[in-house]
Design an enzyme around this catalytic site. Sequence first.
Site, PDB file in Angstrom:
ATOM      1  N   THR A 234       0.823  -1.206   0.000  1.00 11.66           N
ATOM      2  CA  THR A 234       0.000   0.000   0.000  1.00 11.66           C
ATOM      3  C   THR A 234       0.862   1.263   0.000  1.00 11.66           C
ATOM      4  O   THR A 234       0.441   2.295  -0.552  1.00 11.66           O
ATOM      5  CB  THR A 234      -0.957   0.006   1.201  1.00 11.66           C
ATOM      6  OG1 THR A 234      -0.222  -0.267   2.392  1.00 11.66           O
ATOM      7  CG2 THR A 234      -2.027  -1.063   1.039  1.00 11.66           C
ATOM      8  N   THR A 235       2.070   1.207   0.571  1.00 12.81           N
ATOM      9  CA  THR A 235       2.985   2.351   0.494  1.00 12.81           C
ATOM     10  C   THR A 235       3.395   2.616  -0.952  1.00 12.81           C
ATOM     11  O   THR A 235       3.749   3.741  -1.306  1.00 12.81           O
ATOM     12  CB  THR A 235       4.222   2.111   1.385  1.00 12.81           C
ATOM     13  OG1 THR A 235       3.789   1.974   2.744  1.00 12.81           O
ATOM     14  CG2 THR A 235       5.227   3.240   1.304  1.00 12.81           C
TER      15      THR A 235
ATOM     16  N   TYR B 218     -12.923  -1.752   4.014  1.00 11.84           N
ATOM     17  CA  TYR B 218     -14.284  -1.234   3.834  1.00 11.84           C
ATOM     18  C   TYR B 218     -15.375  -2.249   4.165  1.00 11.84           C
ATOM     19  O   TYR B 218     -16.372  -1.897   4.797  1.00 11.84           O
ATOM     20  CB  TYR B 218     -14.511  -0.686   2.414  1.00 11.84           C
ATOM     21  CG  TYR B 218     -15.780   0.132   2.303  1.00 11.84           C
ATOM     22  CD1 TYR B 218     -15.798   1.463   2.709  1.00 11.84           C
ATOM     23  CD2 TYR B 218     -16.954  -0.427   1.826  1.00 11.84           C
ATOM     24  CE1 TYR B 218     -16.964   2.210   2.651  1.00 11.84           C
ATOM     25  CE2 TYR B 218     -18.121   0.308   1.760  1.00 11.84           C
ATOM     26  CZ  TYR B 218     -18.116   1.625   2.176  1.00 11.84           C
ATOM     27  OH  TYR B 218     -19.278   2.360   2.119  1.00 11.84           O
TER      28      TYR B 218
ATOM     29  N   TYR C 108      -1.347  -9.076   6.746  1.00  9.40           N
ATOM     30  CA  TYR C 108      -1.074  -7.666   7.041  1.00  9.40           C
ATOM     31  C   TYR C 108      -2.279  -7.078   7.736  1.00  9.40           C
ATOM     32  O   TYR C 108      -3.347  -6.940   7.143  1.00  9.40           O
ATOM     33  CB  TYR C 108      -0.752  -6.920   5.737  1.00  9.40           C
ATOM     34  CG  TYR C 108      -0.437  -5.445   5.891  1.00  9.40           C
ATOM     35  CD1 TYR C 108      -0.131  -4.872   7.120  1.00  9.40           C
ATOM     36  CD2 TYR C 108      -0.433  -4.610   4.767  1.00  9.40           C
ATOM     37  CE1 TYR C 108       0.158  -3.527   7.245  1.00  9.40           C
ATOM     38  CE2 TYR C 108      -0.131  -3.258   4.888  1.00  9.40           C
ATOM     39  CZ  TYR C 108       0.156  -2.723   6.125  1.00  9.40           C
ATOM     40  OH  TYR C 108       0.444  -1.384   6.251  1.00  9.40           O
TER      41      TYR C 108
ATOM     42  N   ARG D 167      -6.371   1.612   8.405  1.00 12.06           N
ATOM     43  CA  ARG D 167      -6.691   1.801   6.989  1.00 12.06           C
ATOM     44  C   ARG D 167      -7.844   0.917   6.528  1.00 12.06           C
ATOM     45  O   ARG D 167      -8.543   1.261   5.579  1.00 12.06           O
ATOM     46  CB  ARG D 167      -5.454   1.523   6.127  1.00 12.06           C
ATOM     47  CG  ARG D 167      -4.410   2.624   6.206  1.00 12.06           C
ATOM     48  CD  ARG D 167      -3.210   2.308   5.314  1.00 12.06           C
ATOM     49  NE  ARG D 167      -2.282   3.434   5.284  1.00 12.06           N
ATOM     50  CZ  ARG D 167      -2.291   4.405   4.383  1.00 12.06           C
ATOM     51  NH1 ARG D 167      -3.202   4.410   3.421  1.00 12.06           N
ATOM     52  NH2 ARG D 167      -1.408   5.381   4.429  1.00 12.06           N
TER      53      ARG D 167
ATOM     54  N   LYS E 229       2.420  -9.033   9.412  1.00  8.24           N
ATOM     55  CA  LYS E 229       2.854  -7.657   9.615  1.00  8.24           C
ATOM     56  C   LYS E 229       1.780  -7.021  10.485  1.00  8.24           C
ATOM     57  O   LYS E 229       0.656  -6.804  10.038  1.00  8.24           O
ATOM     58  CB  LYS E 229       2.996  -6.925   8.286  1.00  8.24           C
ATOM     59  CG  LYS E 229       3.356  -5.445   8.442  1.00  8.24           C
ATOM     60  CD  LYS E 229       3.402  -4.723   7.107  1.00  8.24           C
ATOM     61  CE  LYS E 229       3.673  -3.230   7.309  1.00  8.24           C
ATOM     62  NZ  LYS E 229       3.694  -2.471   6.035  1.00  8.24           N
TER      63      LYS E 229
ATOM     64  N   ILE F 135       8.475  -4.504   8.646  1.00  6.46           N
ATOM     65  CA  ILE F 135       8.313  -4.031   7.263  1.00  6.46           C
ATOM     66  C   ILE F 135       8.066  -2.541   7.388  1.00  6.46           C
ATOM     67  O   ILE F 135       7.036  -2.102   7.887  1.00  6.46           O
ATOM     68  CB  ILE F 135       7.177  -4.758   6.533  1.00  6.46           C
ATOM     69  CG1 ILE F 135       7.521  -6.248   6.392  1.00  6.46           C
ATOM     70  CG2 ILE F 135       6.946  -4.140   5.159  1.00  6.46           C
ATOM     71  CD1 ILE F 135       6.436  -7.087   5.737  1.00  6.46           C
TER      72      ILE F 135
END
Length: 294
Positions: free
Chosen positions: A53-54, A116, A142, A147, A170, A212
């Site tokens: 996502t980064t 979501y 993750y 988020r 993560k 990470i």
Amino acid sequence: MNNSGTRLPAFHGTGVALVTPFTADLAVDYAGWRRLLDFCIEGGVEYLVVNGTTGESPTTTTDERAELLRVAKEQVAGRVPLVYGIGSNDTAAAADLFRTTDLTGIAAVLSASPAYNKPTQAGLLAHYQRLADASPVPVILYNVPGRTASNISAETTLRLAQHPNIIGIKEASGNMEQCLNIAASKPADFLLLSGDDMLTPALIACGAEGVISVLANAFPQRFSDMTRAALASDFAAARTGLFQLLPLNPLMYEESNPVGVKAALESLGVCGAAVRLPLLEATNGLKERIRRVL
């Protein structure tokens, strides 16, 4: 237990959740991508994460993601392991991506929990079991509820840790008690990886195997030195490294990730600060404060 029945030492230490460099007109900057890959490897990190996502994965195209992965394999040339990000809030679509993406040469897939939809714990369990069954390579969970709006509980993580193709998590919940519950009860070969840069030494002290990182894009040597010190139980050195990075960390997220770290990379001459909408490039004020701290 993972596929080999043993821990995977490649994921001990610092992994970098890589940004995706863009040109001023918002095309992928493949020259900047190659510089970033070399910059992180030469800084001493243990592995690299492509298309997390980064890396602004929601706004890169299928063709761009394939080319970023191809170039990464070519540029890295086996110097460090590569992890690839695959996730979706449509379980069937994500499973298809596992089957259709060329994961040759990829050490593992990092898969963020569905955003979501806000699934129940039973839904998260079924989602990840389906993905792990579909994946030709090991899967790292993750958990980033800030988020995704849903949290993978410690109990669910520990149940998923029994899947033969799920090798770690993560953990970016920021919930230390949850992380401690995972550390206390996880299988010996299940990897607990920090998803919060500033909590890395503390989590390693409690049994995590590494991190990470976002900050390691711009500070690979400092960050990997700090992480290795913590893994060697030299917590005095780890604290020193952590406290040096502490003033930078809030600036990385003030205007959302990866806006801040791209501004830092621009100041360091590695790649540009451009991001794609709905994100906006760092404001001049934020850039100036990052330059001052640097």
